[in-house]
Design an enzyme around this catalytic site. Structure first.
Site: not given
Length: 769
Positions: A288-290
């Site tokens: 995932s992106d952060w």
């Protein structure tokens, strides 16, 4: 080919909400604005191609893991021993040391003893595949030395659909073919160091505005923007460069913040399970992106394999509980763990790789053990890449190169180095007023070892050439005085962009006024623009005293040194625009600014990509809009002629309408079969040596007037001729069939064009299939 299951009741209700009612189209996936068809279960990775051995090793290790050990691989932890952006804990008893994930695609961020490389957009402007590979190889070596297992880059999403997009500069181009060609070389170069690339952001992340859920001023929860993309545009534009990255063997894909057809990017079974893991045969894992994970069970089932920087309570003990109660099958967790460990094995990180995060201090301001990642062999690559990304767009009466000037006058806030060693420090919302920019801002920025600003490099050149330099970086309006003896006046301006916000415009009155005020006083005014995206020039481009304009983009730490080598003619400019520059903002229409929440979906903002595949030059061609400078345009200090177009059909290659090959990394293996080879001769007809980017465009039956499908950068001595060659694959000549769900080779007449830009096409011919 993958099947699509019947819509759930929840999905059907969502479809009704956003106004999609054609059930036939929904279930056949021919059109899915606003809804995302479910694709389950998540495919179990099998290790196709050269991943076979890595999968065998990974499966053996995962078989020895406890439930908690498997689960702990899937979400990040905080670390007190390193400053990595993300960390996966070690499993010491099995010899797994853990993983360090670190920004970003333009060099190692937030550390010392590394280099600041030219940004993605600058590489795109170079149109040089070999240089993209060498840059990646050098960067990858630095990530490895710093103990980074996974580099959070390169970027091919955003593709650049929204002209004011804040992160367009991190990618290579808004053309999928150019972007795909360069990301292929970048993945290859970085991973040859044993470093895993995290190609991002998958998918439709075309704006920063409302990229994440927010609480508005009224205290209402507003969802992230939904990029509503039809199937054809998805494949022919936005998925295209990701397909090239997967074909190159990228070990990781980062899912994006936005929603995609009303399903969060990191919980979208259609894109993760369907497009990425099934259609493209992706062997690696999805991160995932952060803070882009918004669910637990559903994101696991939809194909997310790792959550960063932690699980926010979605996974961890909750994931193990979901495994025990059957909400998530053990096979899914095993696949998540296997994909992660297989990527580690695939890059050879089990053998002699540095300790995770060894060169990433927790606090760079505190005393720490230094790890020097800089390799002297990288110096030439950094300089060459900086030089080749400059694009000369105006040069009246050969104002450039400079001819032994006795007096140069310099103006503009962008000429000097920033006031502190952050290349993005002191920026406003549209320009960086406190000094030159070598990159954009946010997680894609890098950590330069130094900054060679234009002023620094010009002073050094003045010492060598016995030139006098006068400068004024304070008086920016008509109060600036120009010495009447000036041989040339150089004006330095910029156009800044950053993660976290979208640009407020494509030009600013402050900088344009500065240029015009100097040009009113100086008959030889040369404008240098460091631009993090499209920058309009029509407020000053026709001023009779503006003799030359350079789009200098984002060159990295050797910015000034590279610019001076071009200004003085040590090298001839060879960059080409990786985007179009229109005459005014209106040319972009609805694609100028980011979409905003609007009734009736103010809490569930929607962005319908109704333009389909018609963005940038495709749109300008279709609408008969004349740009100021077209896609692929760029001047040189020499001239080139084109002749002898040859279109050679390959014998023994299947021309079946649809591919029939096995699914390998990147899709059906025969998508990469070469159908036709096109060659042409390019002659340097000028007086100096130089490099030319020969470009091939194809008019596919029923498609846009022309689309880039080949390019070749060749250095040619004055008076000499070089032959350029372009291989056209099945994919290059196909369109996406939304009914059959396959790439379709068209029957009929293809138009072939070869030239120096998308609108300066010297040679043409036809190919009949």
């Amino acid at each position: 080919m993958f099947s699509i299951r019947i819509l759930s009741l929840a999905t059907t209700a969502l479809v009704a909400l956003v106004g999609v009612s054609n059930t036939q189209n929904i279930t056949s996936d021919t059109f899915f604005y606003g809804q995302s068809p479910p694709v389950y279960p998540s495919p179990i990775g099998t290790g196709t191609g050269n991943w076979s051995e890595a999968y065998k090793k990974a499966e053996a290790m995962v078989a020895q893991m406890t439930l908690d050990e498997k689960s702990n691989l899937t979400f990040g932890i905080s670390s007190k021993t390193n400053g990595c952006s993300g960390n996966i804990p070690a499993i010491e008893r099995l010899g797994f040391p853990g993983l360090c994930l670190q920004d970003a695609g333009n060099g190692v961020r937030a550390t010392d003893f590394v280099n600041g490389y030219p940004s993605g957009l600058h590489v795109g402007a170079s149109w040089n595949k070999d240089l993209a590979y060498k840059r990646a190889l050098a960067m990858g070596g630095e990530f490895r030395s710093k103990g980074v297992n996974i580099v959070l880059g390169p970027v091919v999403g955003p593709l650049g659909r929204v002209s004011q997009g804040g992160r367009n500069w991190e990618g290579f181009s808004n053309d999928p073919y150019l972007s795909g060609s360069l990301v292929f070389e970048t993945v290859r170069g970085i991973q040859e160091n044993g470093v895993i690339t995290s190609t991002k952001h998958f998918i439709g992340n075309e704006q920063e505005t409302n990229r994440n859920p927010i609480t508005n001023v009224a205290g209402q929860y507003v969802e992230s923007i939904s990029a509503n993309i039809d199937d054809k545009s998805m494949h022919e534009l936005y998925l295209w460069p990701f397909q090239d990255a997967v074909h190159a063997g990228t070990g990781n894909i980062m899912c994006s913040y936005n929603r995609l057809n009303n399903s969060h990017g990191c919980a979208n079974s259609k894109t993760l399970n369907g497009l990425l893991k099934t259609e493209l045969g992706f062997n690696g894992f999805v991160v995932s992106d952060w803070f882009a994970q918004h669910s637990g069970v559903s994101s696991a089932l939809a194909g997310l394999d790792m959550a960063m920087p932690d699980s926010e309570g979605f996974w961890g003990s909750n994931l193990t509980t979901a495994i025990r109660n059957g909400s998530v099958p053990m096979s899914r967790l095993n696949d998540m763990a296997t994909r992660i460990i297989a990527s580690w094995y695939q890059m050879g990180q089990d053998n002699g790789y540095p300790t995770p995060g060894i060169g990433m201090p927790v606090d760079v301001l505190a005393s720490h053990k230094a790890v020097n990642a800089r390799n002297p062999s990288s110096k030439q690559v950094i300089l060459d890449a900086a030089i080749e990304g400059h694009v000369l767009v105006k040069n009246v009466n050969n104002a450039l190169p400079l001819k032994s000037p006795k007096l140069l006058s310099l103006f503009g806030y962008d000429a000097k180095a920033p006031d502190q060693n952050d290349p993005a420090a002191g920026f406003g919302s549209w320009i960086a007023i406190n000094g030159t920019i070598i990159s954009g801002g946010g997680s894609g920025a890098n950590s330069p070892a130094y900054i060679s600003a234009p002023f620094d490099a010009l002073q050094e050149k003045a010492y060598q050439a016995d030139t006098t330099i006068l400068w004024d970086f304070i008086n920016v309006n008509a109060t600036a005085n120009v010495d009447g003896a000036s041989d040339a006046c150089l004006v330095f301006i910029n156009a800044f962009a950053s993660e976290g916000f979208d640009r407020v415009g494509l030009h600013d009155d402050f900088s344009d006024a500065l240029v015009n005020n100097i040009a009113d006083q100086c008959s030889n005014t040369i404008v240098v623009i460091h631009n993090a995206g499209v920058r309009l020039v029509d407020q000053f481009i026709d001023h009779p005293n503006v003799t030359a304009v350079i789009f200098a983009h984002l060159p990295g730490q050797d910015s000034g040194r590279a610019l001076v080598s071009l200004l003085y003619g040590d090298f001839s400019p060879s960059g080409k625009l990786p985007y179009s520059v229109p005459m005014n903002e209106s040319a972009f229409g609805a694609l100028l600014s980011p979409a905003l929440p609007a009734a009736p979906y103010t809490l569930f903002p929607q962005d319908d990509f109704t333009e389909g595949i018609y963005i940038d030059y495709r749109a300008f061609d279709a609408q008969n809009i004349t740009p100021r400078y077209e896609f692929g345009f760029g001047l040189s200090y020499t001239t080139f002629g084109y002749l002898n177009l040859r279109i050679l059909a390959r014998s023994g290659v299947s021309r079946n309408t649809y591919p029939t090959g096995l699914i390998r990394e990147g899709g059906a293996e025969d998508l990469w079969d070469v159908i036709t080879t096109v060659t042409a001769d390019v002659k340097n007809t000028g007086a100096v040596d130089g490099a030319e980017v020969a470009q091939l465009y194809v008019g596919i039956p029923g498609g846009p007037i022309r689309q880039l499908r080949g390019f070749s950068k060749v250095h040619i001595q004055a008076g000499h001729t070089a032959t350029v060659s372009f291989d056209l694959t099945r994919r290059d000549l196909s369109v996406w069939d939304v009914v059959v769900q396959q790439w379709k080779l068209q029957s009929g007449k293809y138009y072939i064009y070869v030239g120096t830009s998308s609108r300066i096409l010297h040679l043409d011919g036809t190919l009949t299939i």
